[in-house]
Scaffold this active site. Structure first.
Site, PDB file in Angstrom:
ATOM      1  N   GLY A  17      46.191  45.173  33.581  1.00 18.34           N
ATOM      2  CA  GLY A  17      45.501  44.335  32.615  1.00 18.34           C
ATOM      3  C   GLY A  17      44.094  44.849  32.400  1.00 18.34           C
ATOM      4  N   GLN A  38      35.200  44.649  30.261  1.00 14.23           N
ATOM      5  CA  GLN A  38      35.324  45.776  31.193  1.00 14.23           C
ATOM      6  C   GLN A  38      35.028  47.104  30.523  1.00 14.23           C
ATOM      7  OE1 GLN A  38      39.417  44.436  32.802  1.00 14.23           O
ATOM      8  NE2 GLN A  38      38.402  45.384  34.540  1.00 14.23           N
ATOM      9  N   CYS A  85      40.534  45.517  41.038  1.00 12.70           N
ATOM     10  CA  CYS A  85      39.962  45.453  39.695  1.00 12.70           C
ATOM     11  C   CYS A  85      39.434  46.829  39.331  1.00 12.70           C
ATOM     12  CB  CYS A  85      38.833  44.424  39.669  1.00 12.70           C
ATOM     13  SG  CYS A  85      38.031  44.278  38.060  1.00 12.70           S
ATOM     14  N   LEU A  86      39.665  47.268  38.103  1.00 17.69           N
ATOM     15  CA  LEU A  86      39.216  48.601  37.683  1.00 17.69           C
ATOM     16  C   LEU A  86      37.692  48.721  37.720  1.00 17.69           C
ATOM     17  CD1 LEU A  86      41.608  49.349  34.668  1.00 17.69           C
ATOM     18  CD2 LEU A  86      41.759  50.254  36.988  1.00 17.69           C
ATOM     19  N   HIS A 122      43.272  36.656  36.091  1.00 20.19           N
ATOM     20  CA  HIS A 122      42.267  37.672  36.412  1.00 20.19           C
ATOM     21  C   HIS A 122      41.511  38.091  35.139  1.00 20.19           C
ATOM     22  CE1 HIS A 122      41.061  41.493  38.691  1.00 20.19           C
ATOM     23  NE2 HIS A 122      40.699  41.743  37.443  1.00 20.19           N
ATOM     24  N   GLU A 123      42.270  38.362  34.076  1.00 19.21           N
ATOM     25  CA  GLU A 123      41.638  38.847  32.837  1.00 19.21           C
ATOM     26  C   GLU A 123      40.854  37.736  32.143  1.00 19.21           C
ATOM     27  OE1 GLU A 123      41.533  41.878  32.796  1.00 19.21           O
ATOM     28  OE2 GLU A 123      43.247  42.295  34.087  1.00 19.21           O
ATOM     29  N   HIS A 166      37.512  37.425  33.609  1.00 18.74           N
ATOM     30  CA  HIS A 166      36.571  38.431  33.086  1.00 18.74           C
ATOM     31  C   HIS A 166      35.857  37.916  31.843  1.00 18.74           C
ATOM     32  CE1 HIS A 166      36.853  42.072  35.451  1.00 18.74           C
ATOM     33  NE2 HIS A 166      38.176  42.081  35.412  1.00 18.74           N
TER      34      HIS A 166
HETATM   35 ZN    ZN Z   1      39.364  43.100  36.684  1.00 17.75          ZN
END
Ligand code: ZN
Length: 165
Positions: A45, A50, A87-88, A129-130, A133
Protein backbone atom coordinates in the site's frame (compact mmCIF):
# COMPACT_ATOMS: atom_id res chain seq x y z
CA UNK A 1 7.55 7.27 -13.85
CA UNK A 2 7.64 6.38 -10.19
CA UNK A 3 8.10 8.66 -7.19
CA UNK A 4 10.74 8.81 -4.52
CA UNK A 5 9.38 7.72 -1.12
CA UNK A 6 9.98 10.16 1.73
CA UNK A 7 11.65 8.91 4.88
CA UNK A 8 10.69 9.59 8.46
CA UNK A 9 10.95 12.26 9.97
CA UNK A 10 9.96 14.27 6.86
CA UNK A 11 7.38 16.90 7.91
CA UNK A 12 4.92 16.10 5.08
CA UNK A 13 4.38 12.71 6.74
CA UNK A 14 2.97 14.51 9.79
CA UNK A 15 0.44 16.68 7.98
CA UNK A 16 -3.32 16.18 7.82
CA UNK A 17 -3.98 15.70 4.09
CA UNK A 18 -6.47 17.76 2.09
CA UNK A 19 -9.44 15.99 0.52
CA UNK A 20 -9.42 15.63 -3.27
CA UNK A 21 -12.17 17.88 -4.64
CA UNK A 22 -11.77 17.14 -8.37
CA UNK A 23 -10.61 13.92 -9.92
CA UNK A 24 -8.73 15.54 -12.78
CA UNK A 25 -5.97 14.29 -15.06
CA UNK A 26 -3.34 15.27 -12.49
CA UNK A 27 -4.91 13.09 -9.79
CA UNK A 28 -5.20 10.15 -12.21
CA UNK A 29 -1.52 10.49 -13.09
CA UNK A 30 -0.46 10.77 -9.45
CA UNK A 31 -2.44 7.59 -8.66
CA UNK A 32 -0.76 5.71 -11.53
CA UNK A 33 2.70 6.84 -10.44
CA UNK A 34 1.90 5.89 -6.85
CA UNK A 35 0.95 2.37 -7.97
CA UNK A 36 4.23 2.08 -9.91
CA UNK A 37 6.14 3.23 -6.83
CA UNK A 38 4.34 0.73 -4.59
CA UNK A 39 5.13 -2.18 -6.93
CA UNK A 40 8.73 -1.04 -7.43
CA UNK A 41 9.32 -0.95 -3.66
CA UNK A 42 7.32 -4.15 -3.08
CA UNK A 43 4.87 -2.47 -0.72
CA UNK A 44 1.26 -3.55 -0.29
CA UNK A 45 0.00 0.00 0.00
CA UNK A 46 1.03 3.61 -0.46
CA UNK A 47 -0.52 6.91 0.59
CA UNK A 48 0.03 10.21 -1.27
CA UNK A 49 1.87 11.96 1.61
CA UNK A 50 4.53 9.22 1.43
CA UNK A 51 5.56 10.67 -1.91
CA UNK A 52 5.23 14.28 -0.75
CA UNK A 53 1.66 14.95 -1.88
CA UNK A 54 -0.61 16.05 0.95
CA UNK A 55 -3.87 14.78 -0.56
CA UNK A 56 -6.30 12.07 0.50
CA UNK A 57 -5.36 9.39 -2.00
CA UNK A 58 -4.18 5.81 -1.43
CA UNK A 59 -3.28 2.75 -3.50
CA UNK A 60 -3.40 -0.78 -2.11
CA UNK A 61 -2.61 -4.23 -3.49
CA UNK A 62 -2.37 -7.18 -1.12
CA UNK A 63 -2.21 -9.63 -4.03
CA UNK A 64 -5.87 -9.33 -5.01
CA UNK A 65 -5.47 -6.53 -7.52
CA UNK A 66 -4.90 -2.79 -7.40
CA UNK A 67 -7.33 -0.63 -5.42
CA UNK A 68 -7.14 3.14 -5.78
CA UNK A 69 -9.18 5.14 -3.29
CA UNK A 70 -9.83 8.86 -3.08
CA UNK A 71 -10.93 10.42 0.24
CA UNK A 72 -11.22 7.00 1.95
CA UNK A 73 -12.93 6.72 5.34
CA UNK A 74 -13.50 3.83 7.71
CA UNK A 75 -17.25 3.66 8.25
CA UNK A 76 -17.42 0.46 10.28
CA UNK A 77 -14.86 -1.39 12.41
CA UNK A 78 -14.98 -4.65 14.37
CA UNK A 79 -12.63 -6.74 16.47
CA UNK A 80 -8.97 -6.24 17.23
CA UNK A 81 -5.81 -7.92 15.99
CA UNK A 82 -2.10 -7.39 16.61
CA UNK A 83 0.47 -8.02 13.88
CA UNK A 84 3.96 -6.94 12.86
CA UNK A 85 3.87 -4.01 10.43
CA UNK A 86 6.41 -2.12 8.40
CA UNK A 87 6.31 1.10 6.41
CA UNK A 88 8.20 2.28 3.32
CA UNK A 89 8.90 5.57 5.15
CA UNK A 90 10.52 3.68 8.03
CA UNK A 91 12.60 0.99 6.32
CA UNK A 92 14.27 -1.86 8.23
CA UNK A 93 11.91 -1.90 11.21
CA UNK A 94 8.68 -3.67 12.07
CA UNK A 95 6.50 -3.04 15.10
CA UNK A 96 3.49 -4.92 16.45
CA UNK A 97 0.46 -2.74 15.78
CA UNK A 98 -3.00 -3.40 17.13
CA UNK A 99 -5.71 -2.64 14.59
CA UNK A 100 -9.35 -3.38 13.96
CA UNK A 101 -9.75 -6.89 12.53
CA UNK A 102 -12.49 -6.00 10.04
CA UNK A 103 -13.29 -2.64 8.50
CA UNK A 104 -15.66 -1.18 5.97
CA UNK A 105 -13.95 1.51 3.89
CA UNK A 106 -15.78 3.90 1.60
CA UNK A 107 -14.24 6.30 -0.91
CA UNK A 108 -14.23 7.14 -4.60
CA UNK A 109 -12.46 5.43 -7.46
CA UNK A 110 -10.70 7.26 -10.29
CA UNK A 111 -13.92 7.54 -12.29
CA UNK A 112 -15.56 9.33 -9.36
CA UNK A 113 -17.82 6.43 -8.47
CA UNK A 114 -18.42 5.79 -4.78
CA UNK A 115 -16.98 2.41 -3.78
CA UNK A 116 -17.16 0.39 -0.56
CA UNK A 117 -14.91 -2.45 0.60
CA UNK A 118 -15.60 -4.87 3.44
CA UNK A 119 -12.11 -5.95 4.36
CA UNK A 120 -10.46 -8.34 6.79
CA UNK A 121 -6.98 -9.72 7.44
CA UNK A 122 -4.16 -8.05 5.52
CA UNK A 123 -6.45 -5.85 3.40
CA UNK A 124 -8.17 -4.44 6.52
CA UNK A 125 -4.78 -3.75 8.09
CA UNK A 126 -3.44 -2.15 4.95
CA UNK A 127 -6.43 0.19 4.58
CA UNK A 128 -6.05 1.33 8.19
CA UNK A 129 -2.30 1.87 7.78
CA UNK A 130 -2.75 4.00 4.64
CA UNK A 131 -5.68 5.99 6.05
CA UNK A 132 -3.52 6.71 9.10
CA UNK A 133 -0.96 8.28 6.73
CA UNK A 134 -3.64 10.69 5.47
CA UNK A 135 -3.99 11.92 9.05
CA UNK A 136 -0.25 12.28 9.59
CA UNK A 137 -0.10 9.14 11.69
CA UNK A 138 2.64 6.47 11.48
CA UNK A 139 3.09 2.95 12.89
CA UNK A 140 5.38 4.29 15.63
CA UNK A 141 2.45 6.35 16.95
CA UNK A 142 0.46 3.19 17.54
CA UNK A 143 2.85 1.48 19.97
CA UNK A 144 4.08 2.20 23.51
CA UNK A 145 6.80 4.80 24.08
CA UNK A 146 9.23 2.03 25.01
CA UNK A 147 8.66 0.15 21.75
CA UNK A 148 8.72 3.38 19.75
CA UNK A 149 12.08 4.43 21.21
CA UNK A 150 13.50 0.97 20.54
CA UNK A 151 12.24 0.93 16.94
CA UNK A 152 13.52 4.44 16.23
CA UNK A 153 16.93 3.62 17.65
CA UNK A 154 17.10 0.63 15.31
CA UNK A 155 15.86 2.76 12.40
CA UNK A 156 18.51 5.45 12.96
CA UNK A 157 21.24 2.85 13.30
CA UNK A 158 20.32 1.40 9.89
CA UNK A 159 20.36 4.90 8.37
CA UNK A 160 23.88 5.45 9.73
CA UNK A 161 25.02 2.08 8.44
CA UNK A 162 23.65 3.02 5.02
CA UNK A 163 25.58 6.29 5.27
CA UNK A 164 22.42 8.33 4.86
CA UNK A 165 22.70 10.29 8.07
ZN1 ZN B 1 3.30 3.44 5.75
Amino acid sequence: MSFEVLRYPHTVLRRQCDPVADIDEEIVQIAQRMAETMYRDRGVGLAAPQVGISRQLIVVDVGEGLITLINPVVTLAEGKEKMGEGCLCLPNITVDVERRARVRVTGHDLSGREVTFDAEDLLARCFQHEIDHLQGKLIIDRVSKLKRDLALRQYRKHLQDDGQE
